[in-house]
Design an enzyme around this catalytic site. Structure first.
Site, short mmCIF file in Angstrom:
data_model
loop_
_atom_site.label_atom_id
_atom_site.label_comp_id
_atom_site.label_asym_id
_atom_site.label_seq_id
_atom_site.Cartn_x
_atom_site.Cartn_y
_atom_site.Cartn_z
N ASP A 41 0.80 -1.23 0.00
CA ASP A 41 0.00 0.00 0.00
C ASP A 41 0.83 1.28 0.00
O ASP A 41 0.44 2.30 0.57
CB ASP A 41 -0.97 0.02 1.20
N LYS A 88 1.86 2.09 -5.13
CA LYS A 88 2.39 1.52 -6.39
C LYS A 88 1.43 1.73 -7.55
O LYS A 88 1.84 2.01 -8.67
CB LYS A 88 2.63 -0.01 -6.22
N GLY A 100 -4.54 -4.29 -3.77
CA GLY A 100 -5.55 -3.23 -3.96
C GLY A 100 -4.79 -1.99 -4.37
O GLY A 100 -4.11 -1.39 -3.54
N HIS A 101 -4.83 -1.66 -5.65
CA HIS A 101 -4.04 -0.54 -6.17
C HIS A 101 -4.97 0.59 -6.57
O HIS A 101 -5.79 0.44 -7.47
CB HIS A 101 -3.18 -1.00 -7.35
N GLN A 103 1.96 -6.17 -3.37
CA GLN A 103 2.51 -6.35 -2.03
C GLN A 103 3.86 -5.61 -1.92
O GLN A 103 4.03 -4.60 -2.57
CB GLN A 103 2.66 -7.85 -1.68
P1 GDP Z 1 -0.74 0.30 -3.53
O1 GDP Z 1 -1.31 -0.98 -3.04
O2 GDP Z 1 0.74 0.37 -3.30
O3 GDP Z 1 -1.10 0.62 -4.94
O4 GDP Z 1 -1.36 1.44 -2.61
P2 GDP Z 1 -2.92 1.59 -2.20
O5 GDP Z 1 -3.68 2.09 -3.36
O6 GDP Z 1 -3.40 0.36 -1.54
O7 GDP Z 1 -2.81 2.65 -1.04
C1 GDP Z 1 -2.27 3.91 -1.25
C2 GDP Z 1 -3.33 4.97 -0.86
O8 GDP Z 1 -2.73 6.23 -0.76
C3 GDP Z 1 -4.41 5.09 -1.90
O9 GDP Z 1 -5.61 5.44 -1.28
C4 GDP Z 1 -3.91 6.25 -2.77
O10 GDP Z 1 -4.96 6.94 -3.43
C5 GDP Z 1 -3.26 7.11 -1.74
N1 GDP Z 1 -2.11 7.89 -2.20
C6 GDP Z 1 -1.12 7.54 -3.06
N2 GDP Z 1 -0.18 8.50 -3.13
C7 GDP Z 1 -0.58 9.48 -2.28
C8 GDP Z 1 0.00 10.73 -1.86
O11 GDP Z 1 1.07 11.12 -2.28
N3 GDP Z 1 -0.71 11.44 -0.93
C9 GDP Z 1 -1.89 11.03 -0.42
N4 GDP Z 1 -2.50 11.79 0.49
N5 GDP Z 1 -2.45 9.86 -0.79
C10 GDP Z 1 -1.80 9.10 -1.68
P1 IMO Z 2 -0.87 -4.23 -2.30
O1 IMO Z 2 -0.45 -4.75 -3.65
C1 IMO Z 2 -0.95 -4.69 2.00
C2 IMO Z 2 -0.97 -8.78 3.54
C3 IMO Z 2 -2.18 -9.27 4.28
C4 IMO Z 2 -1.51 -10.23 5.24
C5 IMO Z 2 -0.41 -10.87 4.40
C6 IMO Z 2 -0.78 -12.19 3.77
O2 IMO Z 2 -2.15 -3.48 -2.31
O3 IMO Z 2 0.25 -3.48 -1.65
P2 IMO Z 2 -2.35 -12.86 1.71
O4 IMO Z 2 -3.81 -12.64 1.48
O5 IMO Z 2 -1.47 -12.29 0.66
O6 IMO Z 2 -2.03 -14.31 1.99
O7 IMO Z 2 -2.04 -12.08 3.10
O8 IMO Z 2 -0.12 -9.92 3.40
N1 IMO Z 2 -1.22 -8.25 2.18
C7 IMO Z 2 -1.15 -6.95 1.87
N2 IMO Z 2 -0.97 -5.87 2.65
N3 IMO Z 2 -1.06 -4.55 0.68
C8 IMO Z 2 -1.21 -5.63 -0.12
O9 IMO Z 2 -1.18 -5.56 -1.46
C9 IMO Z 2 -1.31 -6.90 0.47
N4 IMO Z 2 -1.51 -8.15 0.00
C10 IMO Z 2 -1.42 -8.97 1.05
O10 IMO Z 2 -2.85 -8.23 4.93
O11 IMO Z 2 -0.89 -9.53 6.28
MG MG Z 3 -2.85 -1.64 -1.78
#
Ligand code: GDP
Ligand code: IMO
Ligand code: MG
Length: 428
Positions: free
Chosen positions: A13, A16, A40-41, A223
């Site tokens: 998270d 990416k 979850g991107h 991840q």
């Molecule tokens: P990912 O799994 O690495 O793609 O990241 P996620 O989408 O799960 O979580 C990142 C969260 O931070 C999302 O809600 C994005 O919209 C938000 N986000 C990304 N970059 C920024 C930033 O520079 N500032 C803020 N405030 N939010 C951001």
């Molecule tokens: P993105 O791509 C954050 C975590 C789960 C758990 C562990 C194992 O959005 O960064 P799994 O279901 O993969 O067997 O769970 O990994 N986890 C993540 N945490 N971002 C993710 O993906 C994750 N995908 C799995 O919460 O701790």
């Molecule tokens: Mg994510």
């Protein structure tokens, strides 16, 4: 040849999805190479929010092809759901393909993941319950079902029958739950194969050819390194290799073809799920960061644990990945917090200060992070687009990270929207 790899350096998270979206506008291919719909991107286009779980985040902007490569575990029902959501918004999806070698997440994988997580006295990893671990287990045990098998009724029937024999025995005898019926699963997955057949292709030959032709290829990690099956906080990890090394086995491209290795880290740390988190802030400040940063899981909605930036784990992650370009996201979230702390070492149980990440997950719970304090800034930086316009203390924060890791920050993200970036060097 121009290849780009985007990987997470913390516990997932990091943002990416947003970075992949930005880079994918100029990519000929965007490729997912590991993980599955546990990811979850999030991508914001103006006010509109897209959350991609299985589809490469490039689906929104890439004019070439989006590929789900062999190393991904595919829940085809999630795939179809996501495709439908994108199409409902009037966008194309005819450029999305899945490797014939990719393994399929079956209903029994999801049940097994769920039962284990709910088992009393078990090791609760806090998984996403998407069946990721059990699917990779079957792949390694050589009993998995691959996308190509969905196109062959006899092979599919035999494989499902074999798997149900062992899985149902586990469900009924060990978990004391009902077993699954063959016919329903068989018919459902055969129909899925029929529906998806034009998208199920060999991907490794085309990708290698594209590399030789000098196309722009972007590999999107899911991840992150601290959740890596080998180098993360085992067993509180996912079941794949989210590292840059994972690209080679997960997409079938040679190590010599990987050029721009982009590591994404938040300006602080978050973790969703269980496991050690040395710099965790289990207090009001942690809650404040969760609120301002909107730190809730994009896949499960769970609140993310929050804490200070941890350079010890980041150094481990940049070393394993060989990162040569850093991205720092969510710097805007730290506005108004002062002083800011950054961990640069851990104090072990016997009082020793170490600056490397240990393989002993149990010991990590007792390590005390050693912090450097930096003065914060109050300004809203969400509208800043050039590095020089950042408050001096924000620049000091970035430069502290660069100095410790010995890697340049090429992009600073200051908001969730696609355009909220400070780009210090164009990579393309
Ligand atoms: P990912 O799994 O690495 O793609 O990241 P996620 O989408 O799960 O979580 C990142 C969260 O931070 C999302 O809600 C994005 O919209 C938000 N986000 C990304 N970059 C920024 C930033 O520079 N500032 C803020 N405030 N939010 C951001
Ligand atoms: P993105 O791509 C954050 C975590 C789960 C758990 C562990 C194992 O959005 O960064 P799994 O279901 O993969 O067997 O769970 O990994 N986890 C993540 N945490 N971002 C993710 O993906 C994750 N995908 C799995 O919460 O701790
Ligand atoms: Mg994510």
């Amino acid at each position: 040849m121009a290849t780009y790899v985007v990987v997470g350096l913390q516990y997932g998270d990091e943002g990416k999805g947003k970075i992949t979206d930005v880079l994918s506008a100029k990519s000929d291919y965007v490729v997912r190479y590991q993980g599955g719909d546990n990811a979850g991107h999030t991508v914001y286009v103006g006010e509109e929010k897209f959350v991609l779980h299985l589809l490469p985040s490039g689906v929104l902007q890439c004019k070439g092809k989006c590929i789900i490569a062999n190393g991904v575990v595919v829940n085809p029902k999630s795939f179809m759901r996501e495709i439908a959501q994108i199409e409902e918004k009037g966008m194309r999806t005819d450029h999305v393909f899945i490797s014939r070698r990719a393994h399929v997440i079956m209903p029994y994988h999801i049940l097994l993941d769920t039962y284990r997580e709910e088992e009393e006295g078990g090791t609760q990893i806090g998984t996403t319950k998407k069946g990721i671990g059990p699917c990779y287990e079957d792949k390694i045990a050589r009993v998995g079902i691959r996308m190509i098998d969905l196109l062959n009724p006899e092979v599919l029937a035999e494989k499902i029958k074999k798997n149900l024999k062992t899985k149902n025995s586990l469900f009924e005898k060990y978990f004391e739950k009902p077993g699954l019926e063959f016919q329903e699963i068989y018919e459902e997955f055969l129909a899925i194969g029929e529906k998806l057949k034009d998208r199920i292709v060999d991907t490794e030959v085309e990708l290698n050819q594209a590399i030789h032709e000098g196309k722009n290829i972007l590999f999107e990690g899911a991840q992150a390194l601290m959740l890596d099956i080998d180098f993360g906080t085992y067993p509180f990890v996912t079941s794949s290799s989210p590292s840059t090394g994972g690209v080679c086995t997960g997409a079938g491209v040679p190590p010599t073809s990987l050029q721009n290795l982009i590591g994404v880290a938040k300006a602080y740390t978050t973790r969703v799920g269980n496991g050690p988190f040395p710099t965790e802030l289990d207090d009001e400040l942690g809650e404040k960061i969760r609120k301002i940063g909107f730190e809730f899981g994009a896949t499960t909605g769970r609140p993310r644990r929050t804490g200070w930036l941890d350079l010890v784990s980041l150094k481990h992650a940049t070393m394993i990945n060989g990162i040569n370009n850093l991205v720092i996201t969510k710097l805007d979230v730290l506005s108004g917090i002062s002083p800011l702390k950054i961990a640069t070492g851990y104090k072990t149980e016997d009082g020793k200060i170490i600056d490397y990440f240990t393989s002993s997950t149990t010991k990590l719970y007792n390590y005390e992070p050693q912090y450097e304090e930096l003065e914060g800034w109050d300004e809203d930086i969400t509208k800043v687009r050039s590095y020089d316009e950042l408050p001096p203390n924000a620049k000091k924060y970035i430069e502290f990270i660069e100095k410790y890791l010995g890697i340049n920050v090429y992009l600073v993200s200051v908001g969730p929207e696609r355009s909220q970036n400070i780009i210090r060097k164009e990579l393309f």
